[in-house]
Design a protein around this motif. Structure first.
Motif, PDB file in Angstrom:
ATOM      1  N   UNK A  71       0.820  -1.181   0.250  1.00 27.46           N
ATOM      2  CA  UNK A  71      -0.526  -0.477  -0.043  1.00 27.46           C
ATOM      3  C   UNK A  71       1.169   1.013  -0.234  1.00 27.46           C
ATOM      4  N   UNK A  72       1.662   1.604   0.937  1.00 30.35           N
ATOM      5  CA  UNK A  72       2.604   2.228   0.458  1.00 30.35           C
ATOM      6  C   UNK A  72       3.631   2.678  -0.587  1.00 30.35           C
ATOM      7  N   UNK A  73       3.646   1.489  -1.314  1.00 27.82           N
ATOM      8  CA  UNK A  73       3.844   1.711  -2.600  1.00 27.82           C
ATOM      9  C   UNK A  73       3.578   2.059  -3.780  1.00 27.82           C
ATOM     10  N   UNK A  74       1.794   2.128  -3.827  1.00 31.13           N
ATOM     11  CA  UNK A  74       0.739   2.056  -5.053  1.00 31.13           C
ATOM     12  C   UNK A  74       0.763   3.605  -4.053  1.00 31.13           C
ATOM     13  N   UNK A  75       0.682   4.205  -3.218  1.00 37.16           N
ATOM     14  CA  UNK A  75       0.598   5.291  -2.833  1.00 37.16           C
ATOM     15  C   UNK A  75       1.671   6.405  -2.939  1.00 37.16           C
ATOM     16  N   UNK A  76       2.789   6.191  -3.195  1.00 37.15           N
ATOM     17  CA  UNK A  76       4.071   6.994  -3.449  1.00 37.15           C
ATOM     18  C   UNK A  76       3.716   6.945  -5.268  1.00 37.15           C
ATOM     19  N   UNK A  77       3.289   5.864  -5.868  1.00 37.36           N
ATOM     20  CA  UNK A  77       3.291   5.927  -6.761  1.00 37.36           C
ATOM     21  C   UNK A  77       2.329   6.843  -7.593  1.00 37.36           C
ATOM     22  N   UNK A  78       0.914   6.832  -7.057  1.00 37.56           N
ATOM     23  CA  UNK A  78       0.257   7.823  -7.068  1.00 37.56           C
ATOM     24  C   UNK A  78       0.032   9.082  -7.020  1.00 37.56           C
ATOM     25  N   UNK A  79       1.057   9.898  -6.131  1.00 36.09           N
ATOM     26  CA  UNK A  79       1.202  10.653  -5.625  1.00 36.09           C
ATOM     27  C   UNK A  79       2.369  11.505  -6.517  1.00 36.09           C
TER      28      UNK A  79
END
Length: 380
Positions: free
Chosen positions: A70-78
């Motif tokens: 989930x952290x990786x997904x959030x960073x990629x989205x940002x």
């Protein structure tokens, strides 16, 4: 943090740091309004304070469960300029409402996770007392009704012995001044085959380390295995014993303790050269006065075998997320006086009953001069 002007700031949440985290999040948002702030960890779960945190205007998302994906997904989205509020595995505010996007699928193979990276950590202040933190598993094999860990990890999973060994070997090769390994799991012995294999790998690999871990009481903890653990560097196992009564263990959900001879396991641990510790609770539903006295007798028998005893100052408590918390009626519990002062529905187990058992145990601990994390002589 502000000087680095980060795009994303993450906080690991425990109850002890919630106020500090909220303060820092507010300050960072004041200085860097465009920074995305996320929280995760045990206290940020939906059964604890996840929704409260998500309602804060200073926190953009609250991750649920394990955070790697989930952290990786959030960073990629940002980075891509995409909305994070509908990211699977987070709780966030959307259109003025707190929205729970559910859970992500658990990581099936923990061996794929990278080794912990300490390359930017300043060890200089800790070199004389440095411990290497290692993860070997997630979750627990028991189903204790007072434990609120199960909603977080969902089920028990373990890394392979080879994966654990490889990480330890690489870390101590990189940081040779660290010789003590501390396993951060709820238990080291959820998978007995992998535990024995790990001990064999450490011995065969010639790793000069010492280590400690938490463990559950189970009959497979034989003298032969305990000696093997000692040979691999184990100094101490911290058993989540809670009670010496087999019937109370089963009622509480300690399903892998069936058939375990607690006296034999503790005595064998001492014979193998381990200084094991035991945690104790007081007034677990189903516990009788006779069970409480059995705990005192156990302490007397093993006063020379135990490295420490840890009586719980909370006696026996039920936190949000634990099986006994909701609905308590299924376990014969009455929370009408609050969670701290719960009673059994037949009123045989009250706060005062638990307090008396706790005090009797603590007095014996002091009389025997047993090493303990509690109580303080000042309080007695």
């Amino acid at each position: 943090v502000v000087a680095a002007r980060p795009k994303v700031v993450g906080f690991s949440m425990y109850c002890s740091c919630m106020t500090t985290t909220q303060y820092l999040a507010k300050r960072i948002k004041e200085e860097l309004p465009g920074t995305t702030i996320i929280c995760g960890g045990a206290h940020a779960s939906r059964v604890m304070c996840g929704k409260v945190l998500a309602a804060s205007p200073d926190i953009d998302a609250v991750a649920q469960g394990e955070g790697e994906e989930v952290l990786l997904d959030i960073v990629e989205r940002v980075i891509a300029g995409r909305d994070i509020r509908d990211c699977p595995g987070v709780i966030a505010r959307r259109d003025g409402q707190v929205v729970d996007n559910g859970d992500r699928e658990l990581i099936r193979d923990l061996d794929v996770l990278p080794y912990a990276d300490f390359s930017d950590f300043d060890f200089s202040a800790y070199r004389d007392k440095c411990k290497l933190p290692i993860m070997s598993s997630r979750g627990c094999v028991n189903q204790c009704f007072f434990c609120n860990e199960r909603p977080f990890w969902k089920r028990y999973r373990t890394l392979s012995a080879q994966r654990i060994f490889s990480e330890i070997a690489q870390q101590i090769d990189r940081y040779p001044f660290i010789t003590f390994v501390e396993f951060q799991d709820s238990l080291i012995n959820g998978n007995m085959r992998e535990l024995e294999k790990l001990a064999d790998l450490i011995v065969a690999g010639g790793l000069k380390i010492t280590w400690s871990a938490q463990a559950v009481i189970r009959k497979e903890m034989t003298l032969e295995l305990l000696k093997k653990l000692k040979a691999s560097g184990c100094l101490c196992l911290g058993y989540g014993l809670e009670t010496v009564s087999q019937s109370v263990m089963f009622k509480a959900g300690k399903i892998v303790s069936r058939g375990a001879d607690v006296d034999r396991i503790i005595a064998d641990g001492a014979a193998a050269g381990l200084r094991c510790t035991c945690n104790f609770m007081f007034g677990i539903p189903g516990e009788t006065d006779e069970d409480a006295r059995a705990g005192l007798d156990f302490l007397k028998r093993h006063k020379d075998h135990l490295g420490a005893v840890n009586p719980s100052p909370a006696f026996c408590s039920f936190s949000p997320g634990s099986l006994g918390y909701e609905p308590p009626q299924e376990y014969g519990l009455d929370f009408s006086k609050g969670v701290t002062y719960w009673e059994t529905q037949d009123h045989s187990n009250t706060y005062l009953v638990r307090l008396r058992r706790f005090e009797a145990f603590c007095r014996l601990v002091q009389k025997l001069k047993s090493p303990t994390t509690y109580p303080s002589a000042v309080l007695m």
